[in-house]
Design a protein around this motif. Structure first.
Motif, PDB file in Angstrom:
ATOM      1  N   ARG A 194     -58.882  24.074   0.569  1.00  0.00           N
ATOM      2  CA  ARG A 194     -60.372  24.270   0.647  1.00  0.00           C
ATOM      3  C   ARG A 194     -60.583  25.754   0.755  1.00  0.00           C
ATOM      4  O   ARG A 194     -59.852  26.617   1.259  1.00  0.00           O
ATOM      5  CB  ARG A 194     -60.965  23.604   1.975  1.00  0.00           C
TER       6      ARG A 194
ATOM      7  N   ASP B 171     -61.705  28.196   2.906  1.00  0.00           N
ATOM      8  CA  ASP B 171     -61.918  28.540   4.483  1.00  0.00           C
ATOM      9  C   ASP B 171     -60.762  29.522   4.502  1.00  0.00           C
ATOM     10  O   ASP B 171     -59.575  29.350   4.308  1.00  0.00           O
ATOM     11  CB  ASP B 171     -61.470  27.332   4.993  1.00  0.00           C
TER      12      ASP B 171
ATOM     13  N   ASP C  40     -59.198  31.081   7.448  1.00  0.00           N
ATOM     14  CA  ASP C  40     -58.286  30.727   8.329  1.00  0.00           C
ATOM     15  C   ASP C  40     -57.341  29.702   7.571  1.00  0.00           C
ATOM     16  O   ASP C  40     -55.940  29.903   7.697  1.00  0.00           O
ATOM     17  CB  ASP C  40     -58.878  29.868   9.504  1.00  0.00           C
ATOM     18  N   PHE C  41     -57.861  28.915   6.850  1.00  0.00           N
ATOM     19  CA  PHE C  41     -56.833  27.990   6.126  1.00  0.00           C
ATOM     20  C   PHE C  41     -56.021  28.751   4.834  1.00  0.00           C
ATOM     21  O   PHE C  41     -54.886  28.627   4.864  1.00  0.00           O
ATOM     22  CB  PHE C  41     -57.655  26.766   5.309  1.00  0.00           C
TER      23      PHE C  41
ATOM     24  N   HIS D  70     -59.570  23.730  17.912  1.00  0.00           N
ATOM     25  CA  HIS D  70     -60.455  24.684  17.159  1.00  0.00           C
ATOM     26  C   HIS D  70     -61.811  24.847  17.676  1.00  0.00           C
ATOM     27  O   HIS D  70     -62.507  25.916  17.217  1.00  0.00           O
ATOM     28  CB  HIS D  70     -60.369  24.286  15.520  1.00  0.00           C
TER      29      HIS D  70
ATOM     30  N   GLN E 165     -53.193  25.013  12.075  1.00  0.00           N
ATOM     31  CA  GLN E 165     -53.774  23.852  11.373  1.00  0.00           C
ATOM     32  C   GLN E 165     -53.230  22.445  11.497  1.00  0.00           C
ATOM     33  O   GLN E 165     -51.962  22.590  11.948  1.00  0.00           O
ATOM     34  CB  GLN E 165     -53.457  24.364   9.954  1.00  0.00           C
TER      35      GLN E 165
ATOM     36  N   ARG F 155     -58.471  19.024   5.675  1.00  0.00           N
ATOM     37  CA  ARG F 155     -59.273  19.274   6.580  1.00  0.00           C
ATOM     38  C   ARG F 155     -59.287  18.437   7.752  1.00  0.00           C
ATOM     39  O   ARG F 155     -59.042  17.196   7.776  1.00  0.00           O
ATOM     40  CB  ARG F 155     -60.663  19.219   5.950  1.00  0.00           C
TER      41      ARG F 155
END
Length: 402
Positions: free
Chosen positions: A80, A82, A84-85, A260, A273, A319
């Motif tokens: 994804r 994102d 942070d991901f 989060h 995560q 996610r």
């Protein structure tokens, strides 16, 4: 001090216990109605004092192309856009080389040994019942190549003081007769006689009841934390979504994937995560294993908890809040039924579970004061090893608060 512990899974309950034992006034807060409803609810039940291997490893690096292409049933990655991901993913891959893997693993093993010692103290003090027993564990390797690599790791762990032994299949069958009918490949096994297991949910609930009954802890369940108030950089209160703030001197955040939602006050949470796992629990049947098993090829963990048999596995990096996936659970059931058909083929009753296990790129939990606010601490990111590392992490956070 008056301390709030946010999150009532195994890490949070253990933290509350050791903080209360240090004569702090502790308030245990969780959004659920009772303890142990998150990642602790269906975990593998294994207390792997001598395992503790970091997930990012040279072995996983070899399988990375298959994982990214969706050809490895045990792992799934859903990319994804994102920041942070993506940063987490790059850091995860950076921890795969052998030297970093062993540094992470040896640190985790030290923390696991601290947990083992704290568990012995807890059992002597509380006498709570959660189907705890020293069951031993067998890691099953499918081929000679994997077994040879395991031999090197055993030698390293022995130098750290851990008792592990390399067994042939025949020797492993003597330790656990259920392996005589195991339908998976077994070239040999690593046997850890001192590893234990226990029901994490029962641990959370029994220990919480014990602490409340002794007046050591007050419970605040069904309450969601919205954030934290501060005065001149010092934590002053915990904000809740549906009631007045709780005035406290300190707070320890052990929340799972919900951590989060607190990243504005706790920037360390961006380093975590969720990795989704699944488990299936069925009634124990004659001939099922009593020793804990881990199938290295299929990434399955089997544990007998009282009169129940549980299989846990899969690692889905996706996610947060993606929820239960019936197809992924079907893979777990299919593979478990293939290797132990007498146990998992059409059980009379079953409990299905899926949950998010918060993990850092190194598999080493974050046990530290917040960079943003004095009096605020984080004890999270344990991944698949939360049950194993809970009490050692709690000891370290109690020392930090002190």
């Amino acid at each position: 001090m008056r301390i709030a512990v946010v999150g009532a899974g195994v890490v949070g309950v253990a933290s509350a216990y050791l903080l209360a034992r240090a004569d702090h006034e502790v308030i245990l807060i969780d959004a659920a109605a009772e303890p142990g409803c998150g990642a602790s609810a269906g975990n593998a039940a294994q207390l792997s004092w001598a395992y503790g291997d970091a997930m990012a490893s040279p072995a996983l690096l070899k399988h990375l192309p298959a994982i990214l292409a969706g050809r490895d049933p045990a792992f799934r990655v859903r990319w994804r856009l994102d920041a942070d991901f993506l940063v987490w993913g790059l850091r995860f891959m950076a921890n795969m080389p052998a030297r970093r893997w062993w540094n992470n693993t040896s640190e985790i093993l030290q923390l696991a040994d601290e947990s083992r010692r704290e568990m012995a103290k807890l059992l002597a003090e509380t006498e709570i019942a959660f189907d705890y027993r020293i069951a031993g564990k067998l890691h099953l390797y499918p081929d000679a190549k994997g077994l040879a690599a395991a031999r090197l790791t055993i030698e390293r762990k022995r130098r750290l003081g851990f008792d592990q032994r390399l067994l042939s299949r025949c020797e492993a069958e003597e330790v656990e007769p259920a392996l005589k009918t195991y339908q998976g490949e077994i070239a040999g096994a690593v046997y850890t006689p001192g590893d234990a297991l226990g029901d994490a949910v029962a641990f959370c609930r029994q220990l919480t009841d014990f602490m409340v009954s002794k007046g050591r802890v007050s419970a605040c369940f069904g309450r969601k934390v919205a954030g934290f108030d501060q005065h001149k950089g010092q934590l002053s209160a915990v904000r809740l979504t549906d009631r007045d703030p709780l005035v406290v001197d300190a707070a320890v955040v052990t929340a799972g994937p919900l951590i989060h939602t607190l990243v504005a006050d706790l920037p360390e949470a961006a380093e975590i995560q969720p990795v989704r796992g699944y488990s299936l629990t069925v009634p124990w049947r004659e001939g099922a294993p009593r020793v804990s098993l881990t199938d290295v090829k299929r990434k399955l963990a089997f544990a007998t908890i009282g009169q129940r048999l549980r299989v846990a596995g899969l690692a889905d990096i996706e996610r947060p809040g993606s929820g239960f996936d019936a197809d992924r659970f079907g893979i777990l059931r299919e593979v478990a039924s293939a290797v132990l058909p007498a146990c998992f083929d059409r059980p009379p009753e079953e409990v299905r579970w899926s949950g998010e296990r918060p993990m850092t790129p190194s598999s080493r939990p974050i046990i530290a004061p917040s960079r943003r606010m004095r009096g605020l601490y984080i004890n999270a990111g344990h991944g698949m090893l939360g049950w194993t590392l809970a009490l050692g992490s709690a000891r370290r956070i109690a020392n930090l608060v002190a």
